[in-house]
Design a protein around this motif. Structure first.
Motif, mmCIF file in Angstrom:
data_model
loop_
_atom_site.group_PDB
_atom_site.id
_atom_site.type_symbol
_atom_site.label_atom_id
_atom_site.label_comp_id
_atom_site.label_asym_id
_atom_site.label_seq_id
_atom_site.Cartn_x
_atom_site.Cartn_y
_atom_site.Cartn_z
ATOM 1 N N LEU A 105 12.335 -14.297 -38.698
ATOM 2 C CA LEU A 105 13.532 -15.286 -38.457
ATOM 3 C C LEU A 105 14.353 -14.423 -37.138
ATOM 4 C CD1 LEU A 105 14.599 -16.873 -41.733
ATOM 5 C CD2 LEU A 105 12.752 -17.676 -39.869
ATOM 6 N N ASN A 106 14.805 -14.869 -36.101
ATOM 7 C CA ASN A 106 15.631 -14.598 -35.196
ATOM 8 C C ASN A 106 17.297 -14.758 -35.667
ATOM 9 O OD1 ASN A 106 16.452 -17.015 -34.481
ATOM 10 N ND2 ASN A 106 15.713 -17.038 -32.522
ATOM 11 N N THR A 140 15.292 -8.794 -36.403
ATOM 12 C CA THR A 140 14.821 -9.950 -36.758
ATOM 13 C C THR A 140 14.836 -9.388 -38.297
ATOM 14 O OG1 THR A 140 12.550 -9.337 -36.630
ATOM 15 C CG2 THR A 140 13.472 -10.750 -34.923
ATOM 16 N N ARG A 141 14.583 -10.653 -39.222
ATOM 17 C CA ARG A 141 14.263 -10.642 -40.493
ATOM 18 C C ARG A 141 13.275 -11.192 -40.958
ATOM 19 N NH1 ARG A 141 16.888 -14.585 -43.925
ATOM 20 N NH2 ARG A 141 17.701 -16.384 -42.777
ATOM 21 N N VAL A 164 10.274 -17.501 -35.331
ATOM 22 C CA VAL A 164 9.865 -16.835 -33.942
ATOM 23 C C VAL A 164 8.329 -16.361 -34.230
ATOM 24 C CG1 VAL A 164 11.815 -16.596 -32.882
ATOM 25 C CG2 VAL A 164 10.869 -14.735 -34.282
ATOM 26 N N GLY A 165 8.057 -16.123 -35.470
ATOM 27 C CA GLY A 165 6.468 -15.860 -35.787
ATOM 28 C C GLY A 165 6.217 -15.804 -37.199
#
Length: 84
Positions: free
Chosen positions: A47-48, A73-74, A54-55
């Motif tokens: 997560l952004n 990110t996390r 985002v991936g």
């Protein structure tokens, strides 16, 4: 409600070290349940800052995962029937 136990060596240190905040970080770990059994197919989402995905990846047969992330990110772990 069952919960996911995440075993990620040094993950906290990597995400909170200022020198790594902008570079790419290789994160690997193992996801296990309350009985220390590996969990297959857990979603590991990147997560952004805006909490947008985002991936991501999923855990393998042994509950292991590997993913490259940016320092700002996390990760979010999810599995049907479990509370993360």
């Amino acid at each position: 409600m069952k919960k996911i136990i995440i075993l990620i060596p040094l993950l906290v240190l990597v995400f909170f070290t200022p020198g790594f905040s902008q570079g790419v970080i290789n994160v690997r770990g193992t996801v296990v349940d309350d009985n220390k059994e590996p969990m297959i197919g857990v979603t590991v989402a990147v997560l952004n800052e805006d909490d947008r995905m985002v991936g991501g990846t999923t855990t393998d047969f042994d509950g292991r995962f590997f993913i490259k992330v940016n320092g700002n990110t996390r990760l979010q772990f999810s599995f049907i029937g479990y509370k993360s």
